[in-house]
Design a protein around this motif. Structure first.
Motif, PDB file in Angstrom:
ATOM      1  N   ALA A 297       0.744  -1.151  -0.592  1.00 20.19           N
ATOM      2  CA  ALA A 297       0.410   0.221   0.239  1.00 20.19           C
ATOM      3  C   ALA A 297       0.994   1.042   0.352  1.00 20.19           C
ATOM      4  O   ALA A 297       0.460   2.170  -0.459  1.00 20.19           O
ATOM      5  CB  ALA A 297      -1.169  -0.165   1.141  1.00 20.19           C
ATOM      6  N   ASP A 298       1.535   1.593   0.971  1.00 23.27           N
ATOM      7  CA  ASP A 298       2.921   2.382   0.792  1.00 23.27           C
ATOM      8  C   ASP A 298       3.763   2.735  -0.466  1.00 23.27           C
ATOM      9  O   ASP A 298       2.862   4.227  -0.580  1.00 23.27           O
ATOM     10  CB  ASP A 298       3.804   2.410   2.010  1.00 23.27           C
ATOM     11  CG  ASP A 298       3.471   2.394   3.530  1.00 23.27           C
ATOM     12  OD1 ASP A 298       2.505   2.846   3.361  1.00 23.27           O
ATOM     13  OD2 ASP A 298       3.993   1.970   4.414  1.00 23.27           O
ATOM     14  N   GLU A 299       3.826   1.980  -1.344  1.00 22.38           N
ATOM     15  CA  GLU A 299       4.328   1.541  -2.771  1.00 22.38           C
ATOM     16  C   GLU A 299       3.503   2.481  -3.797  1.00 22.38           C
ATOM     17  O   GLU A 299       3.598   2.973  -4.339  1.00 22.38           O
ATOM     18  CB  GLU A 299       5.021   0.063  -2.805  1.00 22.38           C
ATOM     19  CG  GLU A 299       6.080   0.145  -4.364  1.00 22.38           C
ATOM     20  CD  GLU A 299       6.979   1.274  -4.369  1.00 22.38           C
ATOM     21  OE1 GLU A 299       8.081   1.336  -4.810  1.00 22.38           O
ATOM     22  OE2 GLU A 299       7.848   1.282  -3.251  1.00 22.38           O
ATOM     23  N   ILE A 300       2.009   1.729  -3.891  1.00 20.32           N
ATOM     24  CA  ILE A 300       1.127   2.333  -4.979  1.00 20.32           C
ATOM     25  C   ILE A 300       1.281   3.710  -3.909  1.00 20.32           C
ATOM     26  O   ILE A 300       0.804   4.424  -4.897  1.00 20.32           O
ATOM     27  CB  ILE A 300      -0.252   1.773  -3.974  1.00 20.32           C
ATOM     28  CG1 ILE A 300      -0.102  -0.403  -4.816  1.00 20.32           C
ATOM     29  CG2 ILE A 300      -1.181   2.124  -5.335  1.00 20.32           C
ATOM     30  CD1 ILE A 300      -0.901  -0.560  -4.067  1.00 20.32           C
ATOM     31  N   GLU A 301       1.124   3.964  -3.089  1.00 24.50           N
ATOM     32  CA  GLU A 301       1.098   5.440  -2.771  1.00 24.50           C
ATOM     33  C   GLU A 301       2.337   6.185  -2.682  1.00 24.50           C
ATOM     34  O   GLU A 301       2.005   7.299  -3.653  1.00 24.50           O
ATOM     35  CB  GLU A 301       0.974   6.129  -1.484  1.00 24.50           C
ATOM     36  CG  GLU A 301       0.008   7.256  -0.774  1.00 24.50           C
ATOM     37  CD  GLU A 301      -0.423   6.764   0.799  1.00 24.50           C
ATOM     38  OE1 GLU A 301      -0.947   8.275   0.975  1.00 24.50           O
ATOM     39  OE2 GLU A 301      -0.737   6.399   1.542  1.00 24.50           O
ATOM     40  N   ASP A 302       2.951   5.945  -2.796  1.00 25.18           N
ATOM     41  CA  ASP A 302       4.037   6.626  -3.434  1.00 25.18           C
ATOM     42  C   ASP A 302       4.198   7.163  -4.913  1.00 25.18           C
ATOM     43  O   ASP A 302       4.271   8.206  -5.432  1.00 25.18           O
ATOM     44  CB  ASP A 302       5.742   5.674  -2.495  1.00 25.18           C
ATOM     45  CG  ASP A 302       5.478   5.910  -1.166  1.00 25.18           C
ATOM     46  OD1 ASP A 302       5.028   6.902  -0.580  1.00 25.18           O
ATOM     47  OD2 ASP A 302       6.604   5.093  -0.368  1.00 25.18           O
ATOM     48  N   LYS A 303       4.549   5.725  -5.469  1.00 22.41           N
ATOM     49  CA  LYS A 303       4.640   5.398  -6.865  1.00 22.41           C
ATOM     50  C   LYS A 303       3.570   6.434  -7.296  1.00 22.41           C
ATOM     51  O   LYS A 303       3.381   7.405  -8.294  1.00 22.41           O
ATOM     52  CB  LYS A 303       4.481   4.101  -7.914  1.00 22.41           C
ATOM     53  CG  LYS A 303       5.562   3.644  -7.367  1.00 22.41           C
ATOM     54  CD  LYS A 303       7.015   4.104  -7.513  1.00 22.41           C
ATOM     55  CE  LYS A 303       8.289   3.353  -6.725  1.00 22.41           C
ATOM     56  NZ  LYS A 303       9.673   4.343  -7.549  1.00 22.41           N
ATOM     57  N   MET A 304       2.013   6.560  -6.839  1.00 24.85           N
ATOM     58  CA  MET A 304       1.172   7.247  -7.504  1.00 24.85           C
ATOM     59  C   MET A 304       0.880   8.748  -7.083  1.00 24.85           C
ATOM     60  O   MET A 304       1.285  10.048  -8.315  1.00 24.85           O
ATOM     61  CB  MET A 304      -0.586   6.644  -6.591  1.00 24.85           C
ATOM     62  CG  MET A 304      -0.859   5.148  -6.826  1.00 24.85           C
ATOM     63  SD  MET A 304      -1.178   4.935  -8.996  1.00 24.85           S
ATOM     64  CE  MET A 304      -2.686   6.294  -9.044  1.00 24.85           C
ATOM     65  N   LEU A 305       1.332   9.407  -5.884  1.00 22.56           N
ATOM     66  CA  LEU A 305       1.774  10.520  -6.247  1.00 22.56           C
ATOM     67  C   LEU A 305       2.766  10.550  -6.814  1.00 22.56           C
ATOM     68  O   LEU A 305       3.073  12.525  -7.214  1.00 22.56           O
ATOM     69  CB  LEU A 305       2.764  10.749  -4.520  1.00 22.56           C
ATOM     70  CG  LEU A 305       2.579  12.229  -4.024  1.00 22.56           C
ATOM     71  CD1 LEU A 305       1.374  12.430  -4.007  1.00 22.56           C
ATOM     72  CD2 LEU A 305       3.206  11.811  -2.270  1.00 22.56           C
ATOM     73  N   GLU A 306       4.152   9.941  -7.633  1.00 27.70           N
ATOM     74  CA  GLU A 306       5.003  10.478  -8.034  1.00 27.70           C
ATOM     75  C   GLU A 306       4.756  11.572  -9.508  1.00 27.70           C
ATOM     76  O   GLU A 306       5.661  11.330 -10.221  1.00 27.70           O
ATOM     77  CB  GLU A 306       6.277   9.996  -7.786  1.00 27.70           C
ATOM     78  CG  GLU A 306       7.529   9.276  -6.213  1.00 27.70           C
ATOM     79  CD  GLU A 306       8.309   8.136  -6.909  1.00 27.70           C
ATOM     80  OE1 GLU A 306       8.277   7.925  -8.026  1.00 27.70           O
ATOM     81  OE2 GLU A 306       8.950   7.952  -6.094  1.00 27.70           O
ATOM     82  N   ALA A 307       3.888  10.079  -9.981  1.00 25.07           N
ATOM     83  CA  ALA A 307       3.575  10.053 -11.192  1.00 25.07           C
ATOM     84  C   ALA A 307       2.187  11.490 -11.408  1.00 25.07           C
ATOM     85  O   ALA A 307       1.860  12.066 -12.494  1.00 25.07           O
ATOM     86  CB  ALA A 307       1.842   8.837 -11.496  1.00 25.07           C
ATOM     87  N   GLY A 308       1.992  11.691 -10.008  1.00 19.09           N
ATOM     88  CA  GLY A 308       1.218  13.430 -10.449  1.00 19.09           C
ATOM     89  C   GLY A 308      -0.641  12.714  -9.979  1.00 19.09           C
ATOM     90  O   GLY A 308      -1.307  14.162  -9.805  1.00 19.09           O
ATOM     91  N   TYR A 309      -0.468  11.834  -8.935  1.00 20.62           N
ATOM     92  CA  TYR A 309      -2.256  11.215  -8.490  1.00 20.62           C
ATOM     93  C   TYR A 309      -2.009  11.695  -7.312  1.00 20.62           C
ATOM     94  O   TYR A 309      -1.184  11.192  -6.510  1.00 20.62           O
ATOM     95  CB  TYR A 309      -2.138  10.274  -9.163  1.00 20.62           C
ATOM     96  CG  TYR A 309      -2.248   9.984 -10.570  1.00 20.62           C
ATOM     97  CD1 TYR A 309      -3.077  10.460 -11.399  1.00 20.62           C
ATOM     98  CD2 TYR A 309      -1.317   9.039 -10.855  1.00 20.62           C
ATOM     99  CE1 TYR A 309      -3.056   9.963 -13.270  1.00 20.62           C
ATOM    100  CE2 TYR A 309      -1.516   8.706 -12.650  1.00 20.62           C
ATOM    101  CZ  TYR A 309      -1.686   8.694 -13.192  1.00 20.62           C
ATOM    102  OH  TYR A 309      -2.143   9.626 -15.151  1.00 20.62           O
ATOM    103  N   LYS A 310      -2.610  12.427  -7.169  1.00 20.17           N
ATOM    104  CA  LYS A 310      -2.936  12.407  -4.817  1.00 20.17           C
ATOM    105  C   LYS A 310      -3.992  11.900  -4.467  1.00 20.17           C
ATOM    106  O   LYS A 310      -6.011  11.252  -5.491  1.00 20.17           O
ATOM    107  CB  LYS A 310      -3.912  14.127  -5.188  1.00 20.17           C
ATOM    108  CG  LYS A 310      -4.861  14.043  -3.781  1.00 20.17           C
ATOM    109  CD  LYS A 310      -5.075  15.778  -3.724  1.00 20.17           C
ATOM    110  CE  LYS A 310      -5.225  15.765  -2.073  1.00 20.17           C
ATOM    111  NZ  LYS A 310      -5.671  16.547  -2.559  1.00 20.17           N
ATOM    112  N   ARG A 311      -4.022  11.195  -3.494  1.00 22.04           N
ATOM    113  CA  ARG A 311      -5.005   9.907  -3.080  1.00 22.04           C
ATOM    114  C   ARG A 311      -5.762  11.178  -2.281  1.00 22.04           C
ATOM    115  O   ARG A 311      -5.465  11.970  -1.694  1.00 22.04           O
ATOM    116  CB  ARG A 311      -3.826   9.763  -1.551  1.00 22.04           C
ATOM    117  CG  ARG A 311      -4.784   8.138  -0.335  1.00 22.04           C
ATOM    118  CD  ARG A 311      -3.837   7.943  -0.038  1.00 22.04           C
ATOM    119  NE  ARG A 311      -3.095   9.138   1.150  1.00 22.04           N
ATOM    120  CZ  ARG A 311      -3.702   9.762   2.141  1.00 22.04           C
ATOM    121  NH1 ARG A 311      -4.923   9.416   2.836  1.00 22.04           N
ATOM    122  NH2 ARG A 311      -2.340  10.754   2.872  1.00 22.04           N
TER     123      ARG A 311
END
Length: 125
Positions: free
Chosen positions: A56-70
């Motif tokens: 979950a942490d990795e998904i959140e980190d990579k999504m943020l890096e790609a410009g997607y906000k949780r």
């Protein structure tokens, strides 16, 4: 209605992140027809609470890096079922036992399954 290009891009980022941390049995469901505000559910299994949290942490980190906000996160403290809502994509990271018990794939069985690219291991050389 089918998943949007953005939803599919989000799926690619989240799936690669999950696979990088040992996520197993990845299934992506196109839920855009019954849920007009969401395009894709990504369902992933982890073998332990620690593994579920790392995925979950990795998904959140990579999504943020790609410009997607949780938009929302639930279940992080127990790490048995972590839900990460990114708008067009909702990731469900389950401990194996919870995934079997809750059976999201059974609940959403009428939704089309989307292909997920397998992450290739980095070449050693």
């Amino acid at each position: 209605m089918t998943a949007t290009p953005q939803g599919l891009d989000m799926l690619a980022v989240a799936a690669a992140a999950a696979q990088a941390k040992g996520g197993e049995e990845l299934v992506a469901l196109d839920v855009s027809e019954p849920l007009p505000l969401v395009d894709v559910f990504l369902v992933v299994s982890g073998r332990s609470e620690r593994n579920v949290a790392a995925i979950a942490d990795e998904i959140e980190d990579k999504m943020l890096e790609a410009g997607y906000k949780r938009l929302r996160r639930e279940g992080r403290q127990e790490a048995r079922w972590i839900l990460l809502d990114f708008g067009d994509l909702v990731a469900h990271v389950f401990h194996e036992q919870e995934r079997e018990f809750y059976g999201l794939e059974r609940l959403w069985k009428d939704c089309p399954v989307l292909p997920i690219a397998e992450e290739q291991p980095a070449s050693v050389g």
